[in-house]
Scaffold this motif. Structure first.
Motif, mmCIF file in Angstrom:
data_model
loop_
_atom_site.group_PDB
_atom_site.id
_atom_site.type_symbol
_atom_site.label_atom_id
_atom_site.label_comp_id
_atom_site.label_asym_id
_atom_site.label_seq_id
_atom_site.Cartn_x
_atom_site.Cartn_y
_atom_site.Cartn_z
ATOM 1 N N LEU A 182 0.824 -1.204 0.000
ATOM 2 C CA LEU A 182 0.000 0.000 0.000
ATOM 3 C C LEU A 182 0.862 1.260 0.000
ATOM 4 N N ASP A 183 1.952 1.247 0.728
ATOM 5 C CA ASP A 183 2.859 2.384 0.776
ATOM 6 C C ASP A 183 3.456 2.651 -0.602
ATOM 7 N N PHE A 200 0.621 4.015 -2.910
ATOM 8 C CA PHE A 200 0.304 5.408 -2.623
ATOM 9 C C PHE A 200 1.443 6.339 -3.049
ATOM 10 N N GLU A 201 2.674 5.887 -2.836
ATOM 11 C CA GLU A 201 3.815 6.701 -3.265
ATOM 12 C C GLU A 201 3.789 6.886 -4.783
ATOM 13 N N GLY A 209 1.140 6.601 -6.746
ATOM 14 C CA GLY A 209 -0.029 7.408 -7.075
ATOM 15 C C GLY A 209 0.200 8.880 -6.812
ATOM 16 N N MET A 210 0.811 9.207 -5.693
ATOM 17 C CA MET A 210 1.063 10.609 -5.365
ATOM 18 C C MET A 210 2.082 11.225 -6.320
#
Length: 71
Positions: free
Chosen positions: A56-57, A60-61, A63-64
């Motif tokens: 997940l990290d 999200f990284e 995606g951001m």
């Protein structure tokens, strides 16, 4: 009067430890196999949770960074 209070206090303390000893004898200790199974389960679930959080990290990284690269 003071001697009776002291004796009563000693009886209460002795009764407490007698009760503790009796309750301690009621404990059902797990077997070696149970401990191994439970420990293995905890380690595996912890590893799966750790891997999930890491994925997940990373997601999200990514995606951001994708979102910030657009602007």
């Amino acid at each position: 009067m003071g001697m009776e209070k002291t004796k009563a206090a000693h009886n209460k303390i002795a009764g407490f430890f007698t009760g503790v000893k009796a309750e301690f004898g009621k404990i059902i200790w797990p077997t070696k196999d149970d401990i191994i199974k439970q420990t293995t389960a905890v380690v595996l679930v912890s590893a799966v949770c750790c891997a999930l959080i890491a994925l997940l990290d990373i997601a999200f990284e990514y995606g951001m960074s994708f979102i910030t690269s657009i602007f």
